[in-house]
Write an enzyme that holds these catalytic residues in place. Sequence first.
Site, PDB file in Angstrom:
ATOM      1  CG  MET A 151     -81.040  15.120  76.223  1.00 12.17           C
ATOM      2  SD  MET A 151     -79.347  14.938  75.673  1.00 12.17           S
ATOM      3  CE  MET A 151     -79.581  14.030  74.176  1.00 12.17           C
ATOM      4  CB  CYS A 152     -84.938  15.621  80.646  1.00 11.85           C
ATOM      5  SG  CYS A 152     -84.962  15.503  82.421  1.00 11.85           S
ATOM      6  CG  LEU A 153     -82.128  10.816  77.690  1.00 12.88           C
ATOM      7  CD1 LEU A 153     -81.139  10.452  76.616  1.00 12.88           C
ATOM      8  CD2 LEU A 153     -82.971   9.619  78.063  1.00 12.88           C
TER       9      LEU A 153
END
Lengths: 151, 686
Positions: free
Chosen positions: A87-89
């Site tokens: 997850m790269c938010l």
Amino acid sequence: MANKRIMKEYAEVTNNPPAGCKISLENEGDMNLWNVVMDAPSDSIYAGGHFKIVIKLPKEYPFKPPVLNFKTKLYHPNVTNDENGSMCLGMLRPDEWKPPNKIADVLKLVRTVLAAPQPDDAVEQGIADQYKNDRKAFEKTAKDWVSKYAK
Amino acid sequence: MAEDDERVEELGALEAIFPEAKTDYNHFSAILELAVSPSQPLLIRFVPQASSDGTYAHACSNGVAHVERDVRLSRLPALLLEMSLPAGYPSDAPPKVHLTTNLDWLPAEKLQELEAEAEKLWEDFGRGQTLYNFVDSVQQAAERGFDLDQSADGFLVLPSTAEQDLVAFDQATELAIFNTGTYDCGICLEPKKGLSCYKMKDCGHVFCLQCLQDFYINAITEGDVSGIRCLDPGCGKEPPNANGLKRKRKTESTLHPRELLAMGIEEATVRRYVEMKRKKKLESDKTTVWCPRTWCQSAAKSAKYPPIPTDLTEYVADDAADDESDTDRTTITEETGGPTKIASLDPTERLAICEKCTFAFCKMCYTGWHGQFARCFPRDPGELSKEEKASYDYIRANTSPCPTCDSPTQKTMGCNHMSCFQCKTHFCYLCSAWLDGANPYQHFNKPGTPCFNMLWEREEGDEGQADGPGAFAGARRWEQMAIEAAREADAREAEEAAEAAQAAENALAVEHVVVAQEPVAVALAQINLDEDEPRVRAAAAQMIARMREAQIRLEEELEQEEPHVRAAREERMAEVRRGPPLGQWVPAEHAWGVRRHEHPNGYVHGGRVPAEHAQAVRRHEHPNGHVNGGRVRRHPMAMAAARREEEERQQMQLQRFLEMAEMDQEDDWDSDGLDEDDVRFVIPPR
């Protein structure tokens, strides 16, 4: 400095864990690998699921962002549908990360994203499209996966 | 004495409320210092000291700039209250008060007005004890900035001589207050004394010095210029727009070197930051012109990017301009055309001066400045060294250009949403399209477009990808198809050019024979030198030696170039045989477009193509005007012919000299005929 800060943060989340999170160390004595079991928010479609998340704190932490991986499979537009479950938010992006952010803040963000997927910032475009165009089918698969992998 | 008791009582009360008050019970007086820190910073206009006649004209004629400066100060020198209670106080006499300010900054009228307040209050309170009320009213007035914003001017007017002291006082006081405080550093999560903390100048966020130093020194070492900003997570971000959809992010401005110095970071490190910042700007500006000297390659002087001052605190930050260009990025890119624009430069604007080596050169042909009346052409991109060419071919075949600054970008892993390290442009790795920074993934989400569902295409990066139909062709694949077509045409053209060149050389060879001295039929061996003329003989021997030298030089030159020429020919033949390869030549518009970008994460490969061999290349004129792609070849046959011809010519010259010697006319011999330049002029044009 880094280690002291991690200890401090760890003590903080142990004494006062963020909502729905159980935090432990993956390996005893290794402060840089955190193990989180997150109960999905009850108002989300993932309700009832328990998700194992591994958070890796780079040795430059907090100057560099932590790396977050879902170890429990999850049908979500913002989580990669592979063995990494990345997850790269928002604040997790290297160019947006700021040192005062804490793991507790990261976990808060994760819960928010679980409750409200952000299809416009998706890493799994197929899932995002389904989320936008065929919400029912999306919710069905997501729930199936919860009962299949996250119980 | 009841009266006295009342005065003692009041002084006692005052002392209890203001322990710092100095009371004198013998004279029934008290002195109190009141700090002045208005809740709203006080606006002060500093006006240049009025001279004798005090007019603007007078100030100007004195050569002193009449500059008024408006400054807002929140901490001003203390107000000194001297109060004494006379004999009749409180029933018969009002308290006597006298007000002064340190540095005399409050106008006398204002002080008198405040003093008058004492008697008024005394009356209002029915001639009772009013000391505390008076102090309180002065305090409140100070809080309101003494209502100076309500005055006729709307601000306080002071002579400019007072500015320095008042500003220094404001800063010193603020620092002193800050230093005594305790702050929780958001990075190490430790409480720290203000003395070991730093407060950001613009936004006021506080972190401890140790953390700031560690972070910024690390970022500067890594070359992450954009990371040099306030570390507060919420800093520099604008709240979401009303519709809540578009998350517009304001470009955070990086810190001024002054602040880094104030944090105790070494000057050398701060200088590196300033230099990198400037370099990035220069490199992402397509209009930047680079010095053609191989060993220099610095930027040419430009008014847009002034040199870094010796005193870094004087550095003029132009972040405001950055923000502006960021919002109008697309329009600006369209306006500044880059290299193509240079080609159309007016001759008077072609002069460029290197800021480092001060070499004056032409922006267009990259030779030393030739004056504005010389006709020059853009440097031929085909005339590149092997390394340059290899570097080019690699860039063309393996990178995608940033659509804004053209930085060659290579993906090592991850998705195809790229954010340019150089200029922060969001773009698609596959097709180099601009992406909306707020919603970059939309691009991969439009069915029917080439990049639909391609976000994670080649997630593992380009390295080690097998060639094949699906192999990465970069965003330059269209370019490459065009290159192939051009290359084929070029191969044909080159063949023709080679033939034409040979024909031209042959023609030239004939010409040389004619142009050279008249043919003489006497061979060297047949000449009998007059034994009695040692002078002539010595001269002849010397000339023979010089000719040999020249010949050797010529041969060396030919030998040096031969393998290269041969290799080029063989390469070309091989090309023709094996069919269209990738990126064999470089179109003109990229000749100077590619520069090397330092990239700590190693995402960007490639190099600024140096001006290597530029001088060598420029020495020569093109025989056929512009040979496309610099397909210059010299046929070995032609070279052999040239060598033969040179030998003949030397022979002839020697013979002529000897003939003249026989006639005692050797002094008329034009010895310049054997000078290097002349020997060289037979080198066939490339």
